[in-house]
Scaffold this motif. Structure first.
Motif, PDB file in Angstrom:
ATOM      1  N   ALA A 310     -14.831-108.236  10.495  1.00 33.69           N
ATOM      2  CA  ALA A 310     -15.098-109.572  11.021  1.00 33.69           C
ATOM      3  C   ALA A 310     -16.602-109.816  10.980  1.00 33.69           C
ATOM      4  CB  ALA A 310     -14.569-109.694  12.456  1.00 33.69           C
ATOM      5  N   VAL A 311     -16.993-111.076  11.051  1.00 31.54           N
ATOM      6  CA  VAL A 311     -18.419-111.425  11.055  1.00 31.54           C
ATOM      7  C   VAL A 311     -19.059-110.869  12.329  1.00 31.54           C
ATOM      8  CG1 VAL A 311     -20.081-113.307  10.912  1.00 31.54           C
ATOM      9  CG2 VAL A 311     -17.857-113.539   9.796  1.00 31.54           C
ATOM     10  N   PRO A 312     -20.151-110.097  12.211  1.00 26.68           N
ATOM     11  CA  PRO A 312     -20.683-109.374  13.373  1.00 26.68           C
ATOM     12  C   PRO A 312     -21.684-110.133  14.236  1.00 26.68           C
ATOM     13  CG  PRO A 312     -21.831-108.679  11.417  1.00 26.68           C
ATOM     14  CD  PRO A 312     -20.787-109.662  10.962  1.00 26.68           C
ATOM     15  N   GLY A 313     -22.323-111.162  13.696  1.00 24.50           N
ATOM     16  CA  GLY A 313     -23.352-111.828  14.493  1.00 24.50           C
ATOM     17  C   GLY A 313     -24.513-110.895  14.794  1.00 24.50           C
ATOM     18  N   SER A 314     -25.061-111.034  15.990  1.00 30.84           N
ATOM     19  CA  SER A 314     -26.338-110.364  16.317  1.00 30.84           C
ATOM     20  C   SER A 314     -26.256-108.853  16.454  1.00 30.84           C
ATOM     21  CB  SER A 314     -26.912-110.959  17.601  1.00 30.84           C
ATOM     22  OG  SER A 314     -27.330-112.287  17.383  1.00 30.84           O
ATOM     23  N   ILE A 315     -25.057-108.267  16.530  1.00 32.47           N
ATOM     24  CA  ILE A 315     -25.038-106.797  16.554  1.00 32.47           C
ATOM     25  C   ILE A 315     -25.573-106.245  15.242  1.00 32.47           C
ATOM     26  CG2 ILE A 315     -23.103-106.722  18.201  1.00 32.47           C
ATOM     27  CD1 ILE A 315     -21.344-105.740  15.804  1.00 32.47           C
ATOM     28  N   PHE A 316     -25.546-107.067  14.178  1.00 33.83           N
ATOM     29  CA  PHE A 316     -26.055-106.611  12.882  1.00 33.83           C
ATOM     30  C   PHE A 316     -27.577-106.516  12.877  1.00 33.83           C
ATOM     31  CE2 PHE A 316     -27.012-107.019   8.293  1.00 33.83           C
ATOM     32  CZ  PHE A 316     -26.212-105.983   7.817  1.00 33.83           C
ATOM     33  N   LYS A 317     -28.220-107.096  13.866  1.00 30.67           N
ATOM     34  CA  LYS A 317     -29.678-106.970  13.966  1.00 30.67           C
ATOM     35  C   LYS A 317     -30.085-105.504  14.121  1.00 30.67           C
ATOM     36  CE  LYS A 317     -30.218-111.639  15.805  1.00 30.67           C
ATOM     37  NZ  LYS A 317     -30.360-112.494  16.992  1.00 30.67           N
ATOM     38  N   THR A 318     -29.141-104.677  14.572  1.00 31.20           N
ATOM     39  CA  THR A 318     -29.381-103.234  14.651  1.00 31.20           C
ATOM     40  C   THR A 318     -29.671-102.675  13.261  1.00 31.20           C
ATOM     41  OG1 THR A 318     -27.805-103.148  16.491  1.00 31.20           O
ATOM     42  CG2 THR A 318     -28.373-101.056  15.447  1.00 31.20           C
ATOM     43  N   VAL A 319     -28.922-103.131  12.276  1.00 33.73           N
ATOM     44  CA  VAL A 319     -29.121-102.680  10.896  1.00 33.73           C
ATOM     45  C   VAL A 319     -30.451-103.190  10.352  1.00 33.73           C
ATOM     46  CG1 VAL A 319     -28.210-102.788   8.531  1.00 33.73           C
ATOM     47  CG2 VAL A 319     -26.636-102.566  10.477  1.00 33.73           C
ATOM     48  N   ILE A 320     -30.755-104.457  10.617  1.00 28.73           N
ATOM     49  CA  ILE A 320     -32.009-105.040  10.124  1.00 28.73           C
ATOM     50  C   ILE A 320     -33.213-104.316  10.740  1.00 28.73           C
ATOM     51  CG2 ILE A 320     -33.406-107.135  10.022  1.00 28.73           C
ATOM     52  CD1 ILE A 320     -30.891-107.124   8.242  1.00 28.73           C
ATOM     53  N   ALA A 321     -33.115-103.982  12.028  1.00 28.28           N
ATOM     54  CA  ALA A 321     -34.193-103.240  12.683  1.00 28.28           C
ATOM     55  C   ALA A 321     -34.406-101.897  12.007  1.00 28.28           C
ATOM     56  CB  ALA A 321     -33.878-103.050  14.166  1.00 28.28           C
ATOM     57  N   ALA A 322     -33.293-101.179  11.744  1.00 28.38           N
ATOM     58  CA  ALA A 322     -33.400 -99.879  11.087  1.00 28.38           C
ATOM     59  C   ALA A 322     -33.971-100.019   9.683  1.00 28.38           C
ATOM     60  CB  ALA A 322     -32.028 -99.208  11.042  1.00 28.38           C
ATOM     61  N   ALA A 323     -33.490-101.022   8.925  1.00 30.50           N
ATOM     62  CA  ALA A 323     -33.953-101.219   7.556  1.00 30.50           C
ATOM     63  C   ALA A 323     -35.443-101.543   7.519  1.00 30.50           C
ATOM     64  CB  ALA A 323     -33.151-102.342   6.895  1.00 30.50           C
ATOM     65  N   ALA A 324     -35.884-102.411   8.420  1.00 29.83           N
ATOM     66  CA  ALA A 324     -37.298-102.815   8.439  1.00 29.83           C
ATOM     67  C   ALA A 324     -38.205-101.651   8.822  1.00 29.83           C
ATOM     68  CB  ALA A 324     -37.480-103.980   9.417  1.00 29.83           C
ATOM     69  N   LEU A 325     -37.806-100.864   9.788  1.00 34.42           N
ATOM     70  CA  LEU A 325     -38.605 -99.702  10.196  1.00 34.42           C
ATOM     71  C   LEU A 325     -38.642 -98.660   9.094  1.00 34.42           C
ATOM     72  CD1 LEU A 325     -37.327 -99.391  13.891  1.00 34.42           C
ATOM     73  CD2 LEU A 325     -39.668 -99.984  13.184  1.00 34.42           C
ATOM     74  N   GLU A 326     -37.480 -98.401   8.467  1.00 32.58           N
ATOM     75  CA  GLU A 326     -37.412 -97.382   7.416  1.00 32.58           C
ATOM     76  C   GLU A 326     -38.206 -97.814   6.180  1.00 32.58           C
ATOM     77  OE1 GLU A 326     -34.780 -94.356   7.370  1.00 32.58           O
ATOM     78  OE2 GLU A 326     -35.743 -94.599   9.310  1.00 32.58           O
ATOM     79  N   ALA A 327     -38.172 -99.125   5.877  1.00 34.03           N
ATOM     80  CA  ALA A 327     -38.887 -99.612   4.687  1.00 34.03           C
ATOM     81  C   ALA A 327     -40.370 -99.828   4.947  1.00 34.03           C
ATOM     82  CB  ALA A 327     -38.250-100.916   4.206  1.00 34.03           C
ATOM     83  N   GLY A 328     -40.784 -99.748   6.199  1.00 34.00           N
ATOM     84  CA  GLY A 328     -42.196 -99.910   6.543  1.00 34.00           C
ATOM     85  C   GLY A 328     -42.679-101.340   6.489  1.00 34.00           C
ATOM     86  N   VAL A 329     -41.767-102.321   6.579  1.00 31.21           N
ATOM     87  CA  VAL A 329     -42.200-103.724   6.532  1.00 31.21           C
ATOM     88  C   VAL A 329     -42.549-104.241   7.926  1.00 31.21           C
ATOM     89  CG1 VAL A 329     -40.812-104.167   4.469  1.00 31.21           C
ATOM     90  CG2 VAL A 329     -39.844-104.658   6.734  1.00 31.21           C
ATOM     91  N   THR A 330     -42.369-103.417   8.931  1.00 32.93           N
ATOM     92  CA  THR A 330     -42.781-103.745  10.291  1.00 32.93           C
ATOM     93  C   THR A 330     -43.075-102.444  11.029  1.00 32.93           C
ATOM     94  OG1 THR A 330     -42.227-105.024  12.290  1.00 32.93           O
ATOM     95  CG2 THR A 330     -40.480-103.695  11.327  1.00 32.93           C
ATOM     96  N   SER A 331     -43.540-102.569  12.244  1.00 31.05           N
ATOM     97  CA  SER A 331     -43.778-101.395  13.088  1.00 31.05           C
ATOM     98  C   SER A 331     -43.442-101.769  14.524  1.00 31.05           C
ATOM     99  CB  SER A 331     -45.247-100.961  12.998  1.00 31.05           C
ATOM    100  OG  SER A 331     -46.074-101.927  13.630  1.00 31.05           O
ATOM    101  N   PRO A 332     -43.206-100.784  15.372  1.00 29.19           N
ATOM    102  CA  PRO A 332     -42.885-101.084  16.768  1.00 29.19           C
ATOM    103  C   PRO A 332     -43.979-101.880  17.486  1.00 29.19           C
ATOM    104  CG  PRO A 332     -42.382 -98.797  16.251  1.00 29.19           C
ATOM    105  CD  PRO A 332     -43.143 -99.332  15.090  1.00 29.19           C
ATOM    106  N   ASP A 333     -45.199-101.827  16.944  1.00 32.69           N
ATOM    107  CA  ASP A 333     -46.317-102.502  17.618  1.00 32.69           C
ATOM    108  C   ASP A 333     -46.493-103.957  17.174  1.00 32.69           C
ATOM    109  OD1 ASP A 333     -46.937-100.097  18.896  1.00 32.69           O
ATOM    110  OD2 ASP A 333     -48.155 -99.434  17.199  1.00 32.69           O
ATOM    111  N   GLU A 334     -45.792-104.371  16.127  1.00 34.67           N
ATOM    112  CA  GLU A 334     -45.993-105.721  15.609  1.00 34.67           C
ATOM    113  C   GLU A 334     -45.495-106.771  16.611  1.00 34.67           C
ATOM    114  OE1 GLU A 334     -45.088-108.562  11.692  1.00 34.67           O
ATOM    115  OE2 GLU A 334     -44.165-106.572  11.847  1.00 34.67           O
ATOM    116  N   THR A 335     -46.226-107.879  16.691  1.00 28.12           N
ATOM    117  CA  THR A 335     -45.781-108.999  17.525  1.00 28.12           C
ATOM    118  C   THR A 335     -45.455-110.197  16.641  1.00 28.12           C
ATOM    119  OG1 THR A 335     -48.055-109.755  17.847  1.00 28.12           O
ATOM    120  CG2 THR A 335     -47.114-108.277  19.534  1.00 28.12           C
ATOM    121  N   PHE A 336     -44.582-111.053  17.148  1.00 31.19           N
ATOM    122  CA  PHE A 336     -44.120-112.218  16.404  1.00 31.19           C
ATOM    123  C   PHE A 336     -44.247-113.444  17.296  1.00 31.19           C
ATOM    124  CE2 PHE A 336     -41.986-108.443  14.970  1.00 31.19           C
ATOM    125  CZ  PHE A 336     -41.900-108.556  13.590  1.00 31.19           C
ATOM    126  N   ALA A 337     -44.273-114.617  16.671  1.00 31.76           N
ATOM    127  CA  ALA A 337     -44.320-115.870  17.425  1.00 31.76           C
ATOM    128  C   ALA A 337     -43.019-116.635  17.191  1.00 31.76           C
ATOM    129  CB  ALA A 337     -45.515-116.712  16.990  1.00 31.76           C
TER     130      ALA A 337
END
Length: 592
Positions: A310-337
């Motif tokens: 089924a369509v997961p909605g925001s629980i899939f943000k868990t995957v995006i968080a892992a992908a972004a951290l693993e790929a180095g396109v963000t860091s835990p210290d980055e801030t967003f607006a």
């Protein structure tokens, strides 16, 4: 006598000798070969058929393998005392009339109705429960009353019911059906059945057993019982079969969670509860419930929604968080607006979060942040992270060349789910990736995968293969095979332990500071991630509501996924509430 006359006699003798030889060979073949071989279109040999033609019986136990929960509680094959009516002559029925009142009271009927059934019997009948389709189970005192009446043709015998005539959320167990062309056991009214779904289907070759146990009597040429022969019981008499199958499910918790889901108003959806260390299935609930004795394939209630994507909605943000951290396109210290609007693709955020960290964005489920992260990533990087976390592929326990089967895959019809319909197009189109980043568009995840993703994160990125079957034993209790736990690794590797630890820490913030604050007062400290997916059902906007998480935080014992499907867009997230109620139940459970 002429020579021609002698020749005719010779030829006749030769033909007669040939015919006698063929007849003798045919009789020898019947006696030596056909007698012990199955007849065409039958399960029985000619010798067995000759006996069966003189018998009238009732099947008391199909001889099919039986299922148990992790504590040894039976899930199938409950044995009850049942009244069995055998066809008898009219004179015997007349003689019994004076004694019938005591019996009919026990059987919850009247004498006239009872006799109407008995008068027209051609094969034995297990007396049914008037309100249900299965036999009427007699209490010990009731069984004693029927026996004491001493009526010829009415016996109290042990009858094994495959299932209870009730609805449940155990679609993983499955049901039986009589297949077209399936053979009948003559003179019993019994039709052999086989598994049509669930474990009943995936384990069919092992469940068949050695044949049924039957109560029977012998008849003469006029189809009347032979006096003095009585009722006899016969069965395979094999100490090793039928086999016993121990599942990983705790049936007490299963039923309690079913009740909680029902009380919560869930109409469609699923709950998966896994052991946080091994990923073993502790409970798996699917709604709407199904009755294995009354399955309507058109209604599809027998489908196990815990295994359907089924369509997961925001629980899939868990995957995006892992992908972004693993790929180095963000860091835990980055801030967003976050201004509340993403500015393109029609995406927006539920509220304006302002300047926000990645951890806060996860806890607050900020669409803008995760859409941006997904655009920074390639489709391949997102798919790789999903695969490493056990998504976009089947993860249920399976093994090749075991128990005489080329492949044992206990979960029936487990969906693999998906991330992109067209990865190449997603690479060229940032809008597709942005929508994927918030768990929409083409993303499909099963509740089993979602719960198992939590176990993966708790186990430092190691994907386990959830088991629902623990072991197989012989009928005498001797262990035949233990189905040992194993991993389900991705060919793409694993997420880093540091990434897994970081995300599980963020899941704690979801409950303490974010979208899951409503469950802070639960019996255990909990962690998880909520999600709402927008879908269209029959042209109407609907929501899928999710919550995935674990508890207790300090020493995780259970991981769970809760999915409410086809909910009103204006309704609050019921999955979060049910998740907390389930964890409260577990906190009070003796095994917790």
């Amino acid at each position: 006598m002429s020579v021609k006359h002698k020749q005719r006699i010779f030829y006749v003798l030769v033909i007669l000798s040939f015919m006698m030889t063929v007849l003798i060979l045919r009789l020898a073949y019947i006696q030596l070969v056909m007698r012990v071989s199955e007849l065409p279109g039958s399960r029985f040999t000619m010798q067995e058929m000759s006996v069966l033609q003189r018998e009238r019986g009732v099947v008391l136990d199909s001889g099919r393998g039986k299922f148990y929960d992790r504590n040894g509680e039976p899930l199938t094959g409950k044995t009850v005392s049942a009244a069995v009516l055998f066809p008898v002559s009219g004179s015997i029925r007349q003689e019994a009339k004076d004694k019938l009142n005591a019996v009919t009271r026990v059987l919850k009927t009247d004498q006239a109705s009872f006799l109407k059934v008995w008068d027209h019997l051609s094969v034995p009948l297990v007396w049914p429960d008037s309100r249900k389709s299965d036999p009427l189970a007699l209490k010990d005192s009731e069984a004693k009353q029927v026996r004491t009446a001493g009526i010829s043709g009415i016996e109290v015998l042990p009858y094994t019911k495959r299932y209870e005539d009730a609805s449940s959320g155990m679609q993983w167990l499955g049901y039986l059906t009589e297949q077209p062309g399936q053979k009948h056991l003559i003179h019993t009214g019994y039709a052999f059945q086989e598994g049509a779904a669930g474990l009943e289907k995936t384990l069919e070759p092992l469940l068949r057993g050695m044949g049924p146990t039957t109560a029977y009597y012998t008849v003469d040429g006029s189809d009347q019982p032979i006096p003095g022969t009585g009722i006899r019981i016969k069965g395979p008499g094999n100490a090793y079969y039928p086999l016993k199958f121990r599942t990983t499910v705790d049936v007490t918790l299963q039923r309690q969670i079913e009740q909680l889901a029902k009380e919560s108003g869930m109409k469609e959806g699923a709950v998966v509860l896994l052991d946080a260390q091994t990923a073993d299935v502790v409970a798996m609930v699917s709604l709407p419930f199904y009755n294995p004795l009354d399955v309507n394939p058109q209604q599809r209630a027998w489908n196990n929604r815990a295994l359907q994507a089924a369509v997961p909605g925001s629980i899939f943000k868990t995957v995006i968080a892992a992908a972004a951290l693993e790929a180095g396109v963000t860091s835990p210290d980055e801030t967003f607006a976050c201004t509340g609007a993403y500015g393109k693709y029609g995406l927006s955020c539920p509220k304006e979060h302002g300047v926000i960290t990645l951890a806060e964005a996860y806890a607050e489920s900020c669409n803008a942040v995760f859409a941006e992260l997904a655009e920074r990533l390639s489709a391949g990087e997102i798919e790789a992270a999903a695969h490493k976390l056990g998504l976009a592929r089947t993860v249920g326990w399976e093994e090749k060349d075991i128990l005489g089967l080329p492949l044992l895959r206990p979960f029936d019809h487990e969906d693999s789910g998906k991330i992109f319909a067209d990865p190449d197009k997603a690479d060229r189109d940032g809008g597709i990736r942005a929508q994927t980043g918030i768990g929409q568009r083409d993303v499909q995840v099963t509740p089993l995968q979602a719960a198992n993703m939590i176990v993966t994160l708790l186990q430092q990125g190691q994907v386990h293969a959830p088991r629902i079957l623990e072991s197989v034993s012989y009928a005498n209790g001797q262990l035949m095979k233990e189905l040992k736990p194993h991993l389900a690794p991705s060919s793409l590797g694993t997420v880093q332990p540091a990434t897994a630890d970081l995300i599980t820490g963020w899941m704690e913030k979801v409950v303490t500071e974010g979208t899951g604050q409503s469950i802070r007062g639960a019996a255990w400290p909990l962690a998880g991630k909520s999600g709402t997916a927008q879908v269209t059902i029959n042209g109407q906007p609907r929501n899928h509501q999710w919550f995935i998480g674990y508890g207790p935080v300090n020493q995780p014992k259970y991981a769970a996924a809760v999915l409410y499907q086809n909910m009103s867009p204006s309704s609050r997230n019921q999955a979060t509430v049910l998740f907390a109620r389930i964890m409260n139940l577990l906190a009070a459970h003796p095994a917790a």
